[in-house]
Design a protein around this motif. Structure first.
Motif, PDB file in Angstrom:
ATOM      1  N   VAL A 204     -24.420  48.215 -50.940  1.00  0.00           N
ATOM      2  CA  VAL A 204     -25.124  46.992 -50.552  1.00  0.00           C
ATOM      3  C   VAL A 204     -24.339  46.367 -49.410  1.00  0.00           C
ATOM      4  CG1 VAL A 204     -25.581  44.608 -51.271  1.00  0.00           C
ATOM      5  CG2 VAL A 204     -26.193  46.494 -52.773  1.00  0.00           C
ATOM      6  N   THR A 205     -25.026  46.023 -48.331  1.00  0.00           N
ATOM      7  CA  THR A 205     -24.334  45.353 -47.225  1.00  0.00           C
ATOM      8  C   THR A 205     -25.259  44.353 -46.542  1.00  0.00           C
ATOM      9  OG1 THR A 205     -23.128  45.644 -45.150  1.00  0.00           O
ATOM     10  CG2 THR A 205     -24.853  47.265 -45.615  1.00  0.00           C
ATOM     11  N   HIS A 206     -24.679  43.228 -46.119  1.00  0.00           N
ATOM     12  CA  HIS A 206     -25.403  42.244 -45.305  1.00  0.00           C
ATOM     13  C   HIS A 206     -25.282  42.590 -43.829  1.00  0.00           C
ATOM     14  CE1 HIS A 206     -25.653  39.099 -48.534  1.00  0.00           C
ATOM     15  NE2 HIS A 206     -26.749  38.864 -47.859  1.00  0.00           N
ATOM     16  N   ASN A 207     -24.343  43.483 -43.536  1.00  0.00           N
ATOM     17  CA  ASN A 207     -23.956  43.738 -42.144  1.00  0.00           C
ATOM     18  C   ASN A 207     -24.798  44.893 -41.586  1.00  0.00           C
ATOM     19  OD1 ASN A 207     -22.575  44.854 -39.890  1.00  0.00           O
ATOM     20  ND2 ASN A 207     -20.669  43.876 -40.554  1.00  0.00           N
ATOM     21  N   MET A 208     -25.720  44.547 -40.698  1.00  0.00           N
ATOM     22  CA  MET A 208     -26.628  45.563 -40.134  1.00  0.00           C
ATOM     23  C   MET A 208     -25.854  46.684 -39.445  1.00  0.00           C
ATOM     24  SD  MET A 208     -29.713  44.681 -40.704  1.00  0.00           S
ATOM     25  CE  MET A 208     -29.094  43.984 -42.187  1.00  0.00           C
ATOM     26  N   THR A 218     -31.413  54.190 -45.276  1.00  0.00           N
ATOM     27  CA  THR A 218     -31.386  52.734 -45.438  1.00  0.00           C
ATOM     28  C   THR A 218     -32.666  52.282 -46.132  1.00  0.00           C
ATOM     29  OG1 THR A 218     -29.969  52.362 -43.515  1.00  0.00           O
ATOM     30  CG2 THR A 218     -31.304  50.509 -44.234  1.00  0.00           C
ATOM     31  N   ALA A 219     -32.493  51.413 -47.139  1.00  0.00           N
ATOM     32  CA  ALA A 219     -33.629  50.835 -47.861  1.00  0.00           C
ATOM     33  C   ALA A 219     -33.614  49.323 -47.634  1.00  0.00           C
ATOM     34  CB  ALA A 219     -33.521  51.150 -49.347  1.00  0.00           C
ATOM     35  N   PHE A 220     -34.731  48.795 -47.154  1.00  0.00           N
ATOM     36  CA  PHE A 220     -34.841  47.361 -46.835  1.00  0.00           C
ATOM     37  C   PHE A 220     -35.603  46.650 -47.956  1.00  0.00           C
ATOM     38  CE2 PHE A 220     -37.726  44.201 -44.568  1.00  0.00           C
ATOM     39  CZ  PHE A 220     -36.815  43.160 -44.654  1.00  0.00           C
ATOM     40  N   PHE A 221     -34.959  45.604 -48.502  1.00  0.00           N
ATOM     41  CA  PHE A 221     -35.549  44.821 -49.594  1.00  0.00           C
ATOM     42  C   PHE A 221     -35.869  43.405 -49.129  1.00  0.00           C
ATOM     43  CE2 PHE A 221     -33.393  48.215 -51.699  1.00  0.00           C
ATOM     44  CZ  PHE A 221     -34.118  48.448 -52.861  1.00  0.00           C
ATOM     45  N   TYR A 222     -36.931  42.852 -49.712  1.00  0.00           N
ATOM     46  CA  TYR A 222     -37.276  41.458 -49.436  1.00  0.00           C
ATOM     47  C   TYR A 222     -37.961  40.888 -50.675  1.00  0.00           C
ATOM     48  CZ  TYR A 222     -38.933  37.299 -47.001  1.00  0.00           C
ATOM     49  OH  TYR A 222     -39.154  35.999 -46.617  1.00  0.00           O
ATOM     50  N   LEU A 223     -37.437  39.763 -51.157  1.00  0.00           N
ATOM     51  CA  LEU A 223     -37.996  39.073 -52.325  1.00  0.00           C
ATOM     52  C   LEU A 223     -38.220  40.016 -53.517  1.00  0.00           C
ATOM     53  CD1 LEU A 223     -40.566  36.661 -50.595  1.00  0.00           C
ATOM     54  CD2 LEU A 223     -38.229  36.171 -51.330  1.00  0.00           C
ATOM     55  N   GLY A 224     -37.224  40.854 -53.759  1.00  0.00           N
ATOM     56  CA  GLY A 224     -37.263  41.705 -54.938  1.00  0.00           C
ATOM     57  C   GLY A 224     -38.129  42.942 -54.811  1.00  0.00           C
ATOM     58  N   THR A 237     -34.235  52.278 -35.353  1.00  0.00           N
ATOM     59  CA  THR A 237     -34.777  52.485 -34.006  1.00  0.00           C
ATOM     60  C   THR A 237     -36.303  52.445 -33.956  1.00  0.00           C
ATOM     61  OG1 THR A 237     -34.696  54.899 -34.310  1.00  0.00           O
ATOM     62  CG2 THR A 237     -32.804  53.858 -33.210  1.00  0.00           C
ATOM     63  N   ARG A 238     -36.950  52.886 -35.029  1.00  0.00           N
ATOM     64  CA  ARG A 238     -38.415  52.851 -35.020  1.00  0.00           C
ATOM     65  C   ARG A 238     -38.958  52.672 -36.446  1.00  0.00           C
ATOM     66  NH1 ARG A 238     -36.286  57.710 -33.910  1.00  0.00           N
ATOM     67  NH2 ARG A 238     -36.914  59.462 -35.207  1.00  0.00           N
ATOM     68  N   PRO A 239     -38.685  51.509 -37.043  1.00  0.00           N
ATOM     69  CA  PRO A 239     -39.196  51.261 -38.392  1.00  0.00           C
ATOM     70  C   PRO A 239     -40.724  51.244 -38.396  1.00  0.00           C
ATOM     71  CG  PRO A 239     -38.315  49.239 -37.441  1.00  0.00           C
ATOM     72  CD  PRO A 239     -37.954  50.346 -36.505  1.00  0.00           C
ATOM     73  N   TYR A 247     -36.504  41.833 -39.435  1.00  0.00           N
ATOM     74  CA  TYR A 247     -35.232  41.596 -40.121  1.00  0.00           C
ATOM     75  C   TYR A 247     -34.071  42.223 -39.342  1.00  0.00           C
ATOM     76  CZ  TYR A 247     -31.513  41.408 -43.509  1.00  0.00           C
ATOM     77  OH  TYR A 247     -30.308  41.154 -44.112  1.00  0.00           O
ATOM     78  N   ILE A 248     -34.262  43.453 -38.927  1.00  0.00           N
ATOM     79  CA  ILE A 248     -33.176  44.172 -38.247  1.00  0.00           C
ATOM     80  C   ILE A 248     -32.830  43.532 -36.900  1.00  0.00           C
ATOM     81  CG2 ILE A 248     -32.739  46.368 -37.038  1.00  0.00           C
ATOM     82  CD1 ILE A 248     -34.043  47.668 -39.575  1.00  0.00           C
ATOM     83  N   THR A 249     -33.817  42.989 -36.242  1.00  0.00           N
ATOM     84  CA  THR A 249     -33.575  42.364 -34.941  1.00  0.00           C
ATOM     85  C   THR A 249     -33.177  40.887 -35.073  1.00  0.00           C
ATOM     86  OG1 THR A 249     -35.941  41.932 -34.717  1.00  0.00           O
ATOM     87  CG2 THR A 249     -35.075  43.918 -33.651  1.00  0.00           C
ATOM     88  N   GLY A 250     -33.042  40.415 -36.315  1.00  0.00           N
ATOM     89  CA  GLY A 250     -32.530  39.066 -36.530  1.00  0.00           C
ATOM     90  C   GLY A 250     -33.550  37.956 -36.422  1.00  0.00           C
ATOM     91  N   ARG A 251     -34.842  38.306 -36.501  1.00  0.00           N
ATOM     92  CA  ARG A 251     -35.869  37.256 -36.404  1.00  0.00           C
ATOM     93  C   ARG A 251     -35.972  36.442 -37.669  1.00  0.00           C
ATOM     94  NH1 ARG A 251     -38.775  41.461 -33.664  1.00  0.00           N
ATOM     95  NH2 ARG A 251     -38.692  41.122 -31.422  1.00  0.00           N
ATOM     96  N   PHE A 252     -35.503  37.014 -38.781  1.00  0.00           N
ATOM     97  CA  PHE A 252     -35.401  36.217 -40.020  1.00  0.00           C
ATOM     98  C   PHE A 252     -34.310  36.822 -40.879  1.00  0.00           C
ATOM     99  CE2 PHE A 252     -37.868  39.673 -41.749  1.00  0.00           C
ATOM    100  CZ  PHE A 252     -37.572  39.685 -43.095  1.00  0.00           C
ATOM    101  N   GLY A 253     -33.924  36.093 -41.945  1.00  0.00           N
ATOM    102  CA  GLY A 253     -32.926  36.627 -42.869  1.00  0.00           C
ATOM    103  C   GLY A 253     -31.596  35.948 -42.712  1.00  0.00           C
TER     104      GLY A 253
END
Length: 253
Positions: A204-208, A218-224, A237-239, A247-253
């Motif tokens: 588990v990491t917060h650090n992209m 990589t597995a991306f989670f949001y609200l459970g 690179t191409r989600p 999330y990866i580009t820092g628009r939220f989170g």
């Protein structure tokens, strides 16, 4: 279960009392790969990690639905020996948590708890684990000094050595470098690269950037919920989903 998989999660739901923390999670972990779990705080990453070695059993009024397999064994089967399970699935926590014992006794602890009395074997396992954790050269002349005298980064590598001493099959890491400075963090990341030759690692990491550097998947989670999982390079690179990209580009989170 597919023989190419080390662990499998199927339709997992997890509840703290009436509150549902994980929603219908299905996820596979391949042997000798590093899987990073990413997502904003409170999205269920650490809760999921603790389901994988039943650490959440210790939380009152919590419950699990669904199945988690280690190889072909459902780890929530009533006949499973939870102590043995936690030997097979080691865990390293966010903050280094060495015991107030010597460096040697920290690493030997799991072996002793499991009834190992052979002194030569214990000494050999301690040395091997410290070498695997890239710590042996730094501590070999002070094995009987308190582990609390080590730096934060050394303490975390000691905790990794302690987890490895009982020869687990899977290593869980809950933000293992978040409390460390950049140099110590780099050592932990280099260590993860080496360890995946021997272990299946779930981190588990917060650090992209850290997820991008150390993981294969990589597995991306949001609200459970598990939003997207793929090879790390693809996720970064191409989600497939805009939510992952945001999330990866820092628009939220």
């Amino acid at each position: 279960m597919d023989k190419a998989l080390k662990m499998t999660i199927r339709d997992l739901n997890f509840y703290y009392g009436d509150s549902r923390a994980l929603h219908d999670i299905s996820l596979d972990f391949c042997p000798y790969e590093v899987t990073a779990l990413i997502g904003p705080s409170g999205c269920g990453k650490s809760t999921l990690l603790r389901c994988l070695n039943r650490m959440n059993d210790l939380i009152p009024h919590s419950r699990v639905e669904g199945q988690i397999f280690l190889d072909d064994q459902d780890i929530y089967d009533p006949n499973v020996d939870v102590v043995a399970l936690r030997r097979d699935i080691g865990m390293v926590f966010q903050k280094p948590n060495p015991f107030p014992k010597s460096i040697f006794e920290n690493v030997a602890y799991g072996l002793r708890v499991n009834g190992m009395k052979n002194k030569a074997f214990v000494a050999e396992r301690v040395e091997k684990s410290l070498q695997e954790a890239a710590l042996w050269e730094e501590v070999k002349d002070r094995l009987y000094e308190s582990a609390l005298g080590l730096s934060g980064g050394q303490q975390q590598r000691l905790c990794i050595a302690r987890a490895m001493a009982v020869e687990p099959e899977v290593l869980l890491m809950d933000e293992p470098a978040s409390a460390l400075d950049p140099i110590a963090t780099q050592k932990i990341e280099e260590l993860i690269h080496k360890l995946k030759k021997t272990y299946t690692i779930i981190i588990v990491t917060h650090n992209m950037q850290q997820a991008a550097r150390v993981s294969d998947v990589t597995a991306f989670f949001y609200l459970g919920k598990l939003i997207e999982v793929d090879k790390t390079e693809t996720i970064f690179t191409r989600p497939s989903l805009k939510q992952t990209s945001d999330y990866i580009t820092g628009r939220f989170g």
